[in-house]
Write an enzyme that holds these catalytic residues in place. Sequence first.
Site, PDB file in Angstrom:
ATOM      1  N   PHE A 106      -6.731   9.746  -6.455  1.00  0.00           N
ATOM      2  CA  PHE A 106      -7.007   8.106  -6.399  1.00  0.00           C
ATOM      3  C   PHE A 106      -8.335   7.755  -6.804  1.00  0.00           C
ATOM      4  O   PHE A 106      -9.543   8.276  -6.570  1.00  0.00           O
ATOM      5  CB  PHE A 106      -6.833   7.651  -4.727  1.00  0.00           C
ATOM      6  CG  PHE A 106      -6.736   6.165  -4.569  1.00  0.00           C
ATOM      7  CD1 PHE A 106      -5.624   5.398  -4.833  1.00  0.00           C
ATOM      8  CD2 PHE A 106      -7.860   5.549  -4.392  1.00  0.00           C
ATOM      9  CE1 PHE A 106      -5.763   4.291  -4.934  1.00  0.00           C
ATOM     10  CE2 PHE A 106      -8.022   3.977  -4.247  1.00  0.00           C
ATOM     11  CZ  PHE A 106      -6.742   3.237  -4.644  1.00  0.00           C
ATOM     12  N   ASP A 175      -7.692  13.858   1.890  1.00  0.00           N
ATOM     13  CA  ASP A 175      -7.550  12.506   1.797  1.00  0.00           C
ATOM     14  C   ASP A 175      -5.749  12.399   2.305  1.00  0.00           C
ATOM     15  O   ASP A 175      -4.816  12.741   1.426  1.00  0.00           O
ATOM     16  CB  ASP A 175      -7.490  11.710   0.508  1.00  0.00           C
ATOM     17  CG  ASP A 175      -7.395  10.259   0.625  1.00  0.00           C
ATOM     18  OD1 ASP A 175      -6.616   9.847   1.671  1.00  0.00           O
ATOM     19  OD2 ASP A 175      -7.862   9.712   0.017  1.00  0.00           O
ATOM     20  N   TYR A 200      -3.618   1.338   6.845  1.00  0.00           N
ATOM     21  CA  TYR A 200      -2.831   0.282   6.733  1.00  0.00           C
ATOM     22  C   TYR A 200      -1.481   0.646   5.972  1.00  0.00           C
ATOM     23  O   TYR A 200      -0.891  -0.348   5.576  1.00  0.00           O
ATOM     24  CB  TYR A 200      -3.831  -0.768   6.039  1.00  0.00           C
ATOM     25  CG  TYR A 200      -4.585  -0.206   4.602  1.00  0.00           C
ATOM     26  CD1 TYR A 200      -4.204   0.194   3.714  1.00  0.00           C
ATOM     27  CD2 TYR A 200      -5.838  -0.192   5.014  1.00  0.00           C
ATOM     28  CE1 TYR A 200      -4.766   0.482   2.622  1.00  0.00           C
ATOM     29  CE2 TYR A 200      -6.791   0.327   3.995  1.00  0.00           C
ATOM     30  CZ  TYR A 200      -6.017   0.586   2.735  1.00  0.00           C
ATOM     31  OH  TYR A 200      -7.132   1.267   1.872  1.00  0.00           O
ATOM     32  N   LYS A 201      -1.461   1.916   5.488  1.00  0.00           N
ATOM     33  CA  LYS A 201      -0.135   2.337   4.849  1.00  0.00           C
ATOM     34  C   LYS A 201       0.989   2.466   5.808  1.00  0.00           C
ATOM     35  O   LYS A 201       1.344   1.684   6.460  1.00  0.00           O
ATOM     36  CB  LYS A 201      -0.499   3.220   3.934  1.00  0.00           C
ATOM     37  CG  LYS A 201      -1.478   2.793   3.133  1.00  0.00           C
ATOM     38  CD  LYS A 201      -1.771   4.032   1.999  1.00  0.00           C
ATOM     39  CE  LYS A 201      -3.027   4.109   0.961  1.00  0.00           C
ATOM     40  NZ  LYS A 201      -3.083   2.860   0.027  1.00  0.00           N
ATOM     41  N   ARG A 346       7.030   1.950  -7.881  1.00  0.00           N
ATOM     42  CA  ARG A 346       6.812   2.936  -6.803  1.00  0.00           C
ATOM     43  C   ARG A 346       7.797   2.079  -5.825  1.00  0.00           C
ATOM     44  O   ARG A 346       7.984   0.858  -5.378  1.00  0.00           O
ATOM     45  CB  ARG A 346       5.422   2.804  -6.001  1.00  0.00           C
ATOM     46  CG  ARG A 346       4.647   3.626  -7.236  1.00  0.00           C
ATOM     47  CD  ARG A 346       3.398   3.818  -6.429  1.00  0.00           C
ATOM     48  NE  ARG A 346       2.770   2.713  -5.851  1.00  0.00           N
ATOM     49  CZ  ARG A 346       1.445   2.686  -5.117  1.00  0.00           C
ATOM     50  NH1 ARG A 346       0.940   3.912  -4.910  1.00  0.00           N
ATOM     51  NH2 ARG A 346       0.932   1.469  -4.716  1.00  0.00           N
TER      52      ARG A 346
HETATM   53  C1  LIG Z   1      -5.347   7.985  -1.492  1.00  0.00           C
HETATM   54  C2  LIG Z   1      -6.243   6.938  -1.411  1.00  0.00           C
HETATM   55  N1  LIG Z   1      -7.596   7.127  -0.893  1.00  0.00           N
HETATM   56  C3  LIG Z   1      -8.622   6.073  -0.760  1.00  0.00           C
HETATM   57  C4  LIG Z   1      -8.068   4.902  -0.733  1.00  0.00           C
HETATM   58  C5  LIG Z   1      -9.160   3.748  -0.502  1.00  0.00           C
HETATM   59  O1  LIG Z   1      -9.248   3.327   0.743  1.00  0.00           O
HETATM   60  P1  LIG Z   1     -10.211   2.104   1.043  1.00  0.00           P
HETATM   61  O2  LIG Z   1      -9.989   0.767   0.268  1.00  0.00           O
HETATM   62  O3  LIG Z   1      -9.731   1.759   2.348  1.00  0.00           O
HETATM   63  O4  LIG Z   1     -11.543   2.552   1.023  1.00  0.00           O
HETATM   64  C6  LIG Z   1      -6.940   4.531  -1.028  1.00  0.00           C
HETATM   65  C7  LIG Z   1      -6.263   3.002  -0.910  1.00  0.00           C
HETATM   66  O5  LIG Z   1      -5.377   2.513  -1.484  1.00  0.00           O
HETATM   67  C8  LIG Z   1      -5.853   5.327  -1.336  1.00  0.00           C
HETATM   68  O6  LIG Z   1      -4.546   5.277  -1.763  1.00  0.00           O
END
Ligand SMILES: Cc1ncc(COP(=O)(O)O)c(C=O)c1O
Length: 387
Positions: A106, A175, A200-201, A346
């Site tokens: 990400f 992560d 939040y997912k 997706r």
């Molecule tokens: C795999 C992953 N890591 C990190 C993040 C970033 O999260 P945040 O915006 O809460 O910092 C996301 C956001 O969608 C994500 O999908």
Amino acid sequence: MTLKHLFSLPNDIVYLCGHSLGPMPKMAALCLQEGLHHWEQNLVGAWHDWIDLPKQLGSKIALLIGSSPNEVIVCDSTSINLMKLLLSAIPLNPNRNIILTEQGNFPADLYIADSVACLQNKTVKAVSPDAIVEAMDEQVAVLMLTHVNYRTSFKYDMAKINRKAKALGILTLWDLSHSVGIMPLDCSKFEVDFAVGCTYKYLNGGPGAPSFLYVHQKHLNQIPAIRGWMGHKTPFTFSPHYESANGITAYLTGTPNILSMKALEGALHVFEKVDLAALQEKSTALSSYLIAQCQQYLPDLMLASPFSSAQRGSHVAFSHPHAYAISRAMIAKGVIMDYREPNLMRFGLSPLYVDFADIEKTMEIFREVVQKKLYDLPHFEKKLKVT
Ligand SMILES: Cc1ncc(COP(=O)(O)O)c(C=O)c1O
């Protein structure tokens, strides 16, 4: 049977976007309301009941990631927690210079790795998923990976990777944003050193819900790199001198965002009734069925996720030259899914509120949209600000 009745979802849509933002659990609304009421009634005195919420929620999430309750805390965003943990992890391997990660991680994770590398004079090595195992050697201080890839849904074999990391003295930072709340995880068993994740997912904590961070027991005696006042041993003595709190509390930084935490508290009630292994099994059955149907009826779509369910998370991605317009047309017809540049669609499959009838309905609409080219309209091609 799903637990759809526990969510506030319109009847006439199919919600396949839980990999981005989970729908609203009714309990989230109730707990948030309770938080507002407590604020209204008790003003600043309400903090007596709120101050331990980051730890209380952490101990609930610990059950979902297979760790001890005292190894997890809820605070900040995933990006910030990643930075806090990476900054704290690297000095534990002082003679090593590499942060190893995946090119397709990400973007936030890659940006954070670069920031930390700049601050601590280290090097980021980003390779393809199939080159990770080979790239692990005794130069690597920290291996930072996202368990399930946000685009392709490719899932790493955490057990195998952690075993090798441990043998080579590499610290692991996972992560878990796209795996927590949709599959069993076992941070203790696999001796994961550090982890973060979004709530939040699949946890359905609400937009911008705070993240969680996990630190293995054996590292809890270290003082975190970022020293926040909420991580002080006695924050309310307002001492100018930092003294670290014991254990996971030391990883707190500033004032907890209580209202978001109240919504998350409600969302986590749903998981008290959930068997994560059964959830994963059902999610796999749903995604395998969606893939089979697409391969049979929509041969122009390319599967961008692993075909093998053992290597797949809970969303499925397909590519198509008109992916964006197709996504817009699907959403217009009530199938809420999403698009990722440059050509990916997706579909997130959380069995908490998605069942086979939803997949049937999705396929009916998908076939109609693609086969009749219903997406071929200028307003579906026009990019929205947030997609
Ligand atoms: C795999 C992953 N890591 C990190 C993040 C970033 O999260 P945040 O915006 O809460 O910092 C996301 C956001 O969608 C994500 O999908």
